[in-house]
Design a protein around this motif. Structure first.
Motif, PDB file in Angstrom:
ATOM      1  N   ILE A 114      31.748 -14.939  48.083  1.00  0.00           N
ATOM      2  CA  ILE A 114      30.446 -14.208  48.194  1.00  0.00           C
ATOM      3  C   ILE A 114      30.638 -13.092  48.746  1.00  0.00           C
ATOM      4  CG2 ILE A 114      28.537 -14.627  49.484  1.00  0.00           C
ATOM      5  CD1 ILE A 114      29.200 -17.671  49.570  1.00  0.00           C
ATOM      6  N   TYR A 115      31.487 -12.755  49.805  1.00  0.00           N
ATOM      7  CA  TYR A 115      31.510 -11.251  50.186  1.00  0.00           C
ATOM      8  C   TYR A 115      31.773 -10.468  49.152  1.00  0.00           C
ATOM      9  CZ  TYR A 115      33.370  -7.412  52.932  1.00  0.00           C
ATOM     10  OH  TYR A 115      33.455  -6.114  53.347  1.00  0.00           O
ATOM     11  N   LYS A 116      32.888 -10.519  48.197  1.00  0.00           N
ATOM     12  CA  LYS A 116      33.211  -9.880  47.241  1.00  0.00           C
ATOM     13  C   LYS A 116      32.143  -9.739  46.209  1.00  0.00           C
ATOM     14  CE  LYS A 116      37.098  -9.462  43.784  1.00  0.00           C
ATOM     15  NZ  LYS A 116      38.251 -10.099  43.018  1.00  0.00           N
ATOM     16  N   ARG A 117      31.455 -10.645  45.894  1.00  0.00           N
ATOM     17  CA  ARG A 117      30.445 -10.564  44.945  1.00  0.00           C
ATOM     18  C   ARG A 117      29.338  -9.618  45.462  1.00  0.00           C
ATOM     19  NH1 ARG A 117      27.301 -15.947  44.286  1.00  0.00           N
ATOM     20  NH2 ARG A 117      26.162 -14.947  46.336  1.00  0.00           N
ATOM     21  N   ASP A 118      28.818  -9.889  46.777  1.00  0.00           N
ATOM     22  CA  ASP A 118      27.625  -9.171  47.294  1.00  0.00           C
ATOM     23  C   ASP A 118      27.870  -8.144  47.974  1.00  0.00           C
ATOM     24  OD1 ASP A 118      26.357 -11.297  46.243  1.00  0.00           O
ATOM     25  OD2 ASP A 118      26.338 -12.628  48.144  1.00  0.00           O
ATOM     26  N   VAL A 119      29.060  -7.802  48.403  1.00  0.00           N
ATOM     27  CA  VAL A 119      29.086  -6.733  49.346  1.00  0.00           C
ATOM     28  C   VAL A 119      30.227  -5.764  49.008  1.00  0.00           C
ATOM     29  CG1 VAL A 119      30.123  -6.005  51.888  1.00  0.00           C
ATOM     30  CG2 VAL A 119      28.929  -8.161  51.571  1.00  0.00           C
ATOM     31  N   ASN A 120      31.472  -6.235  48.536  1.00  0.00           N
ATOM     32  CA  ASN A 120      32.441  -4.866  48.224  1.00  0.00           C
ATOM     33  C   ASN A 120      33.248  -5.732  47.061  1.00  0.00           C
ATOM     34  OD1 ASN A 120      34.282  -3.134  47.636  1.00  0.00           O
ATOM     35  ND2 ASN A 120      34.999  -3.201  49.872  1.00  0.00           N
ATOM     36  N   PRO A 121      32.670  -5.286  45.656  1.00  0.00           N
ATOM     37  CA  PRO A 121      33.739  -5.895  44.529  1.00  0.00           C
ATOM     38  C   PRO A 121      35.031  -5.555  44.578  1.00  0.00           C
ATOM     39  CG  PRO A 121      31.521  -4.857  43.779  1.00  0.00           C
ATOM     40  CD  PRO A 121      31.841  -4.272  45.298  1.00  0.00           C
ATOM     41  N   SER A 122      35.589  -4.624  45.219  1.00  0.00           N
ATOM     42  CA  SER A 122      36.938  -4.369  45.241  1.00  0.00           C
ATOM     43  C   SER A 122      37.562  -5.588  45.794  1.00  0.00           C
ATOM     44  CB  SER A 122      37.376  -2.976  46.007  1.00  0.00           C
ATOM     45  OG  SER A 122      36.868  -3.141  47.505  1.00  0.00           O
ATOM     46  N   GLY A 123      36.961  -6.313  46.624  1.00  0.00           N
ATOM     47  CA  GLY A 123      37.684  -7.390  47.369  1.00  0.00           C
ATOM     48  C   GLY A 123      38.224  -7.245  48.847  1.00  0.00           C
ATOM     49  N   ILE A 124      38.024  -5.872  49.005  1.00  0.00           N
ATOM     50  CA  ILE A 124      38.468  -5.286  50.353  1.00  0.00           C
ATOM     51  C   ILE A 124      37.690  -5.520  51.555  1.00  0.00           C
ATOM     52  CG2 ILE A 124      39.648  -3.454  51.699  1.00  0.00           C
ATOM     53  CD1 ILE A 124      40.359  -2.102  49.127  1.00  0.00           C
ATOM     54  N   VAL A 125      38.247  -6.439  52.552  1.00  0.00           N
ATOM     55  CA  VAL A 125      37.243  -6.813  53.629  1.00  0.00           C
ATOM     56  C   VAL A 125      36.884  -5.523  54.747  1.00  0.00           C
ATOM     57  CG1 VAL A 125      36.608  -8.514  55.456  1.00  0.00           C
ATOM     58  CG2 VAL A 125      37.426  -9.134  53.216  1.00  0.00           C
ATOM     59  N   SER A 126      35.759  -5.333  55.183  1.00  0.00           N
ATOM     60  CA  SER A 126      35.559  -4.119  56.156  1.00  0.00           C
ATOM     61  C   SER A 126      36.190  -4.339  57.472  1.00  0.00           C
ATOM     62  CB  SER A 126      34.307  -3.898  56.131  1.00  0.00           C
ATOM     63  OG  SER A 126      34.007  -3.033  57.395  1.00  0.00           O
ATOM     64  N   LYS A 127      37.077  -3.300  57.871  1.00  0.00           N
ATOM     65  CA  LYS A 127      37.548  -3.538  59.217  1.00  0.00           C
ATOM     66  C   LYS A 127      36.581  -3.165  60.264  1.00  0.00           C
ATOM     67  CE  LYS A 127      39.723   1.178  58.917  1.00  0.00           C
ATOM     68  NZ  LYS A 127      40.646   2.092  58.867  1.00  0.00           N
TER      69      LYS A 127
END
Length: 559
Positions: free
Chosen positions: A257-270
């Motif tokens: 869900i995060y990848k779809r809605d927040v960052n399509p690159s798949g990198i989770v924000s630090k």
């Protein structure tokens, strides 16, 4: 950045001490530049540090002191010692009343490490070992610690006029200046009792006379200071636990869900903000860490790969692949616009730099070389890129395309036409219909005119009209090329008619050169030819030509 409190006087056992830290810093190979700003100096302080400074002079590029002489806080003997030790020293003196030069700041700089010590300690024995003093030591990496660089930058900006030696209140210390300072009664004299050096208890620049009780300066061990270190915290051992299995599907779903809605690159924000985001970030880091150590269970690795988990993290490889994916999307967009019905994707390397897909064609050509393993086209080809290109049936070698739709040859013909127009001599011409590309151009023109006349949309697509039309227009060609040739021929003959009218009007016929007579004869022939041709235009195909003649006012026999 690491900060340490340096104090002495209240606790003589304190291992973090200004004097010791100055000594160990001068002896350290980490630094090669020193600037010291002190209000007052006594011979005791200079003698304590002199051996370490002398050793540092062998390796340092610069060692400088900026010392004050306000309120007779600096001794004559201290300055003599600095001169004798050949230590570069500048005297700062502000003659304004009630203004005292009062800093206590020591800066050690190196290529990788920087140390700043600032507090209450002067360059005196009292200041660096006996008095109750308090200072802070800041250690940081010179190039990568932004907070440290900011602090150092602010210090250097504040002391800019001193550091660049431009201040009018600053003078280089030498024997001549020493005598001048002594004659102006700006220095105090230190006395000796046997072999012991004495100095006033208080030399903070506030006393009115030298009647303070003196103290003896004893020996002091400076060799136990602490050198700059940046100890990395121990990396926690990571293992894929039973709890990780229990939480995996929950976190994986949250990640998708995060990848779809927040960052399509798949990198989770630090920089997580909520507890859920923090848990997801820790999980993301752990999956990467276990993968890098080859300790990720195979079933877990497969599940992560199925959602295109970025195992390379935020590293250089991942950033490059993110950029590559954006270029790949441009390729998909091209296919959907130019030839959406084809089972294959083919992009030629366009030669015309004004072509809107010139860069895309160049990019595709570069990928072909990378895939072949050409060392001149880095970086190495990856399976991720191979899978993406295969997903749209990208044609690596057109000759091996097998069942590739014949429509894919359209852009190949466009490239051939670009090469034709790259020669200036071909401006405002079209290739002969006897050639493949000439026949192709004629077909496209016919499709365009017929499509408009019959109000159709199936003969030539809008994107092809745009691409080919742009190329033709920049080379002086209209879609109705035959009509254009006829119109321009008529306009050329009308221009001859206008010139003949002007010549007849001014009566210049009796004064013409042979060359001018030939030119006029040719123009009269054009006019006669135009009148003759106009007699054959009374039909649906050519009747539009009369409008050109009528607009110009040309006299002709109207049918």
């Amino acid at each position: 950045m690491k900060a340490k409190f340096l104090g002495h006087g209240l606790d003589t056992k304190n291992k973090f001490n200004v004097g010791k830290q100055l000594a160990v810093s001068f002896a350290s190979p980490k630094y090669d530049t020193f600037n010291g700003f002190v209000a007052f100096a006594a011979i005791s302080g200079v003698r304590l540090l002199a051996p370490y400074i002398k050793k540092a002079q062998e390796n340092y590029k610069q060692i400088r002191f900026f010392i004050g002489v306000d309120n007779r806080g600096t001794s004559k003997e201290a300055l003599e010692q600095l001169i004798n030790e050949n230590i570069e020293t500048y005297i700062y003196h502000d003659t304004r009343e009630y203004i005292t030069y009062h800093p206590k700041l020591f800066i050690f700089e190196g290529e990788k490490h920087t140390r700043i010590i600032m507090g209450s300690s002067n360059l005196t024995s009292s200041g660096i070992k006996n008095n109750i003093e308090a200072s802070i030591q800041l250690d940081f990496f010179t190039k990568t610690d932004n907070q440290g660089k900011k602090v150092l930058g602010e210090i250097k900006e504040y002391f800019e006029d001193l550091l660049n030696l431009s201040s009018t209140k600053l003078r280089l210390l030498d024997s001549k200046l020493l005598k001048e300072l002594e004659s102006q009664n700006l220095l105090f004299n230190q006395s000796k009792r046997g072999d012991k050096i004495t100095e006033p208890k208080s030399i903070d620049g506030s006393k009115e006379n030298d009647q303070d009780e003196s103290i003896e300066v004893s020996e002091f061990d400076l060799d136990s200071g602490i050198e700059q270190k940046h100890l990395k915290s121990k990396i926690r051992e990571r293992h894929f636990t039973a709890y990780d299995y229990e939480r995996f599907e929950i976190l994986l779903e949250r990640y998708v869900i995060y990848k779809r809605d927040v960052n399509p690159s798949g990198i989770v924000s630090k920089h997580p903000e909520t507890d859920e985001e923090r848990e997801l970030f820790r999980w993301y880091q752990k999956m990467n860490a276990l993968y890098n150590k080859n300790e990720l269970p195979q079933d877990i690795e497969d599940r992560l790969k199925s959602v295109d988990f970025p195992f390379a993290g935020v590293g250089r490889l991942r950033k490059r692949l993110i950029k590559w994916d954006k270029d790949f999307e441009k390729l998909v967009d091209y296919k959907n616009k130019v030839n959406p019905n084809s089972n294959f994707t083919h992009v030629p390397q366009f030669t015309d730099k004004l072509n809107p897909y010139y860069k895309l064609g160049t990019w595709c050509a570069y990928q072909k070389q990378r895939r072949k393993g050409n060392p001149n086209y880095p970086p190495p080809w990856t399976q991720h890129e191979e899978d993406k290109m295969n997903s749209i049936n990208f044609v690596w070698e057109p000759s091996h395309a097998g069942g590739r739709s014949s429509d894919d040859e359209w852009t190949d013909n466009l490239v051939t036409l670009e090469k034709y127009y790259s020669k200036k001599v071909n401006y405002k011409t079209v290739p002969s219909q006897k050639t493949r590309v000439g026949h192709w151009v004629n077909d496209q023109m016919t499709f365009k005119v017929r499509q408009e006349r019959e109000n159709r949309t199936d003969l030539i697509s809008p994107i092809r009209i745009e691409m080919l039309g742009d190329l033709l227009a920049r080379n002086g060609i209209e879609w109705e090329w035959e009509k254009q040739k006829h119109r321009e021929g008529i306009e050329k003959k009308l221009n001859s008619w206008r010139k003949i009218q002007e010549i007849d009007k001014i009566g210049k016929n009796n004064y013409l050169t042979d060359k001018e007579k030939k030119e006029i004869k040719k123009m009269r022939d054009d006019v006669a030819q135009l009148r003759s041709q106009s007699k054959r235009w009374n039909n649906d195909k050519n009747r539009w030509k009369y409008e050109i003649l009528d607009k110009a006012g040309f006299p002709y026999d109207k049918p």
